[in-house]
Design a protein around this motif. Structure first.
Motif, PDB file in Angstrom:
ATOM      1  N   UNK A 172       0.812  -1.217   0.000  1.00  0.00           N
ATOM      2  CA  UNK A 172       0.000   0.000   0.000  1.00  0.00           C
ATOM      3  C   UNK A 172       0.845   1.266   0.000  1.00  0.00           C
ATOM      4  N   UNK A 173       1.974   1.259   0.725  1.00  0.00           N
ATOM      5  CA  UNK A 173       2.799   2.464   0.812  1.00  0.00           C
ATOM      6  C   UNK A 173       3.415   2.880  -0.501  1.00  0.00           C
ATOM      7  N   UNK A 174       3.501   1.952  -1.467  1.00  0.00           N
ATOM      8  CA  UNK A 174       4.081   2.254  -2.777  1.00  0.00           C
ATOM      9  C   UNK A 174       3.019   2.249  -3.886  1.00  0.00           C
ATOM     10  N   UNK A 175       1.751   2.364  -3.494  1.00  0.00           N
ATOM     11  CA  UNK A 175       0.652   2.319  -4.466  1.00  0.00           C
ATOM     12  C   UNK A 175       0.097   3.717  -4.708  1.00  0.00           C
ATOM     13  N   UNK A 176      -0.167   4.021  -5.972  1.00  0.00           N
ATOM     14  CA  UNK A 176      -0.679   5.328  -6.385  1.00  0.00           C
ATOM     15  C   UNK A 176      -2.187   5.389  -6.145  1.00  0.00           C
ATOM     16  N   UNK A 517       7.360   5.610   4.476  1.00  0.00           N
ATOM     17  CA  UNK A 517       6.148   4.877   4.124  1.00  0.00           C
ATOM     18  C   UNK A 517       6.233   3.444   4.622  1.00  0.00           C
ATOM     19  N   UNK A 518       5.130   2.772   4.618  1.00  0.00           N
ATOM     20  CA  UNK A 518       5.061   1.374   5.057  1.00  0.00           C
ATOM     21  C   UNK A 518       5.537   0.460   3.938  1.00  0.00           C
ATOM     22  N   UNK A 519       6.301  -0.555   4.304  1.00  0.00           N
ATOM     23  CA  UNK A 519       6.634  -1.616   3.366  1.00  0.00           C
ATOM     24  C   UNK A 519       7.734  -1.317   2.384  1.00  0.00           C
ATOM     25  N   UNK A 520       8.822  -0.713   2.836  1.00  0.00           N
ATOM     26  CA  UNK A 520       9.902  -0.388   1.901  1.00  0.00           C
ATOM     27  C   UNK A 520      10.796  -1.593   1.591  1.00  0.00           C
TER      28      UNK A 520
END
Length: 890
Positions: A172-176, A517-520
């Motif tokens: 989710x942390x890397x989702x637009x 962000x979450x989930x790097x």
């Protein structure tokens, strides 16, 4: 840091972690009590999809903070909402000189004052070179929280649904978010109108349509004696009134089917339309699962009738509507949103939906026509009392009515068309989560005016009357696809820039968004954790392992799995089977022939794998839903047997709905353990002396320095004693015999109680001072005292016959217990609490108390207890009955 732990032979020197020296359970519980009631606002990422027994994010953030921070040279602290350099000298004053840096914060943590490090809780803290494993990741809370500290996180779970949910949280942390919004609009344009056309009703106020929020259904059977159709209503309530009618109740007329507002649904009512008189509480379903035929009076088991008649019929009998047009015209709220009887138009729309479904090819590809596996959660067992097969359900698709299946199939078909796999999976995740509210196992919350999902009791409970949601959604409503999507978007937005809520000066504060962000950095596996082949690789294992038979989520998760696999089976191998794995689950499950012995053996194997995966100076921190001394003993035995020593235990607030009815669970603890190469032999006499000193010292330190309940102190005292034992596991001799961990735990219980003079009356007063007390509180407050839950139960100071009740002076069961002893010979067998509650009861009834006061010879102990009762209840009658002449001679 200079502090080192470890004196046993062969044990490697290692840095003692902050969590081993102290943990701020007061601060954690302060936040937890709020977060548990408002997860959507504290951590919306965890509300994107249902998972069972999910631990609170604040608990695992605190565990991560106190576990991962051990080297100040590898810690960076950022102020949330500010870009730029780190707060390298955290706490710098105006002159640029720091008197409070990270090293100092770490150094100052101890059992008497663990809160120095808590100052970093709301900061954006980053640690270097930390690799974390959770082999039982479930809904992924531990991984998400550890990833926020910059750790590399690796997770595993046997269950494919858990794997998929956690995968989407970490992505989710890397989702637009804009890409997600565009895809939703694409699906909306594609199928929203096709779905919502079937959720319209003629507005009662004018010649136009209103939106249907909820459709109300009831099951029907033919009476085995007279053939009369029996609607299976427990009662005829529809909902409590609201707005200008909030003092009334909406009830269904059993004769004509109209809905009337009545003052009292428990009394004789008259239908406003047909004049029929009836008592709304008197339905056709009685306790024991029988129907009562209103025509001939026959009583018969509902499940027997279902089996004999090959199923049941369902009838739409009412609906709740919302009219946006009337809202725009400023009509009264009770006209804009309300309840109404079913019209021919409503039946017509239903028939149209059923006809479209029967003629559609969608049902072949987008509806899970898969048999329900037999298991502990689907058949009556020691785990659960429900039996879906006895109620006529054989297939997962049968849990949904035809209109629901049509709408859900349309949604799935449209979601499948979305080209981007990541975006498509988020749409699917939202649909999956909304399934909880899109089935025939739901009920209507009559007081809150909303639907309650299938897992309100964490089981599969067939309903006699149920509510059908508007699948796409209207302006208002709960659990619709569109409202679930909004909830998911909030989770994704949070993941890109998470915030933290904390308590400052009694008020809840929220930080600006973190830059991290979450989930790097993460990796996930799906399978049996005992097959993981890690060795000397992880700095810490942060987890929430399975607890005996508390959650059979492998069976419950099939409800989601069979729908998810419709789109995921070609993408992921784990979604090819028709059900989730069963036999490999580490849980006591009678459906799989697995009991306590199997569970103990398998959890030991799990701890063995964790021990192998950890570095020699690594740590294991896990939450554990704890119950009794046997449970402690089994846990300690399993850990020590595979090479761990327990170095600390802490109580924390739980957010776990009980699954097993009764007294099988109590409260959550955090257990900290470290690898140990060898243990030292000792005699029980010597160890007992060390444990006794440890217990006394720990209790004294905590009582003098911490604001903790007696139960909290007892848990921490127990952990300190476990630490003493862990150094000698398997080599503690009493005479010629080696003592087991279970035997030692029983002895520790006794030692802690010897070190305390707290008894039943003290625990009861603590319960009186506890908001909304439960059995968990009884168990927790008894820890480290001379009282046991059994002592309180035997004296009727609490009972659980009809939910948890305290044995206060006005409790019938407690009154009967005391009266039986008062009627006996003398008063020696009456406790001081018995006497005071008896006097309080007599005073309330206007009966004389003076003769009892004189007979019982009031002493200082009785007066002291009376004062404590008066203080905690705000009722000074307890003290007045002992000394005020106007009362004692009443």
């Amino acid at each position: 840091m200079s502090e080192q732990s470890g004196s046993s032979q062969g044990r490697q020197e290692r840095t003692e972690l902050p969590i081993e020296r102290g943990f701020p359970i007061e601060r954690v519980n302060e936040i937890a009590s709020k977060e548990s009631r408002a997860k959507m606002y504290y951590r919306p990422i965890y509300t994107m999809h249902k998972w069972w027994a999910r631990r609170l994010g604040c608990v695992f953030r605190a565990i991560s903070l106190y576990t991962l921070l051990d080297d100040p040279e590898k810690v960076s602290v950022f102020e949330p909402g500010h870009e730029g350099s780190t707060l390298a000298s955290y706490g710098d004053d105006a002159d640029g000189e720091s008197d409070l840096d990270v090293a100092s914060l770490l150094e100052r943590v101890d059992m008497t004052d663990p809160e120095s490090l808590w100052e970093l809780y709301p900061k954006d803290v980053r640690v270097e070179d930390k690799k974390i494993l959770d082999p039982f990741m479930g809904g992924g809370t531990s991984l998400v929280e550890a990833s926020r500290f910059g750790a590399e996180v690796v997770g595993n779970d046997l269950n494919p649904v858990a794997w998929f949910v956690t995968k989407k949280e970490l992505e989710a942390g890397q989702t637009d978010v804009e890409e997600l919004e565009d895809a939703f609009e694409q699906v909306k344009e594609d199928v929203a109108d096709e779905i919502t056309q079937y959720y319209k009703t003629p507005c009662p106020n004018d010649d136009h349509d209103a939106d249907v929020m909820y459709n109300f259904w009831v099951k029907e059977l033919d009476c085995v004696s007279c053939g009369h159709t029996v609607p299976l209503f427990k009662d005829y309530r529809v909902a409590a009134g609201r707005y200008e009618n909030d003092d009334k109740n909406n009830v269904l007329c059993p004769d004509c089917g109209s809905i009337s507002l009545v003052d009292d649904w428990q009394s004789e009512s008259v239908c406003n339309d047909c004049g029929h008189g009836f008592v709304p509480t008197e339905g056709n379903v009685s306790r024991g699962g029988k129907y009562n035929c209103p025509d001939c009076g026959q009583k018969y088991a509902i499940t027997d009738a279902i089996q004999e008649q090959g199923g049941f019929e369902t009838r739409l009998y009412a609906l709740e509507y919302y009219c946006g047009k009337c809202d725009d015209n400023d009509l009264d709220r009770s006209q804009v949103k309300g309840f109404r009887e079913v019209t021919p138009d409503d039946i017509g729309l239903l028939n149209e939906a059923e006809e479209e479904y029967e003629n559609s090819s969608l049902k072949e590809e987008f509806v899970p026509n898969i048999p329900i596996p037999k298991g502990s959660k689907t058949q009556s067992s020691s785990i659960d009392g429900s039996d879906v097969f006895a109620h006529g359900y054989e297939n997962w698709a049968e849990m949904f009515n035809t209109r629901q299946k049509l709408a859900l199939a349309k949604l799935l078909e449209s979601i499948q068309k979305v080209s981007d796999q990541n975006v498509r999976e988020y749409l699917l995740l939202a649909l999956s989560d909304s399934l909880m509210f899109q089935n025939t196992f739901t009920i209507y919350n009559r007081h809150r005016h909303c639907i309650e999902g299938i897992f309100k009791s964490n089981g599969l409970d067939p309903q006699m009357d149920f509510v059908e949601n508007n699948v796409w959604g209207a302006e208002y409503g709960r659990g619709t696809f569109s409202s679930t999507w909004d909830k998911l978007l909030s989770g994704v937005e949070y993941a890109s820039s998470p915030t933290e809520r904390y308590i400052q000066d009694g008020e809840t504060e929220e930080t600006p968004g973190f830059n991290t962000s979450i989930g790097e950095s993460w990796d996930l596996h799906n399978g049996d954790m005992r097959d993981l082949e890690y060795e000397n690789e992880y700095d810490a294992v942060l987890t929430d392992p399975p607890y005996y038979d508390n959650i059979i989520y492998s069976e419950l998760s099939d409800f989601f799995y069979v729908w998810l696999r419709l789109l995921l089976s070609e993408e992921y191998d784990q979604f090819e089977p028709k059900q989730t794995p069963r036999a490999e689950s580490i849980v006591a499950n009678p459906a799989e022939g697995k009991g306590a012995e199997e569970f103990e053996d398998e959890i030991k194997q799990a701890f063995q794998g964790i021990r192998k995966a950890l570095k020699e100076d690594g740590s294991l921190c896990f939450t554990y839903h704890h119950s009794d001394s046997d449970s402690w003993g089994e846990l300690l035995e399993s850990l020590c047997e595979v090479g761990f020593e327990v170095t600390a235990t802490y109580p924390v607030s739980a957010d776990l709905s009980k699954i097993v009815i009764g007294e099988s669970v109590s409260f959550d603890i955090v257990v900290v353990a470290r690898p140990i190469d060898d243990t030292e032999p000792t005699s029980w006499k010597s160890l007992r002396r060390d444990i006794y000193r440890t217990a006394r010292r720990t209790r004294k330190q905590l009582e003098e320095n911490r604001d903790l309940s007696r139960g909290d102190i007892g848990v921490m005292e127990m952990g300190a004693c476990f630490r003493e034992y862990s150094k000698h596991h398997g080599k503690v001799r009493r005479g010629d015999d080696v003592m087991s961990a279970k035997e030692v735990v029983q002895e520790i219980y006794g030692i802690i109680q010897e070190a305390s003079d707290i008894g039943v009356e003290d625990v009861f007063i603590d319960l009186l001072d506890t908001p909304n007390p439960s059995f968990d509180d009884v168990n927790k407050l008894c820890r480290g005292t001379n009282a046991t839950p059994e002592d309180l139960k035997e004296t009727c100071l609490y009972n659980q016959d009809d939910g948890f009740e305290l044995g206060t002076w006005d409790n019938e069961k407690r009154q009967a217990y005391i009266q039986e002893r008062v009627n006996g010979d003398g008063g020696d067998h009456l406790s001081n609490l018995d006497k005071l509650q008896f006097l309080r009861y007599r005073y309330e009834k206007g009966q004389a108390v003076q003769n009892y006061v004189e007979k019982w010879d009031v002493d200082d102990d009785l007066r002291e207890l009376a004062g404590r009762l008066a203080d905690v209840t705000g009722d000074d009658t307890y003290t007045r009955v002992l000394g005020d002449r106007d009362i004692t001679s009443y």
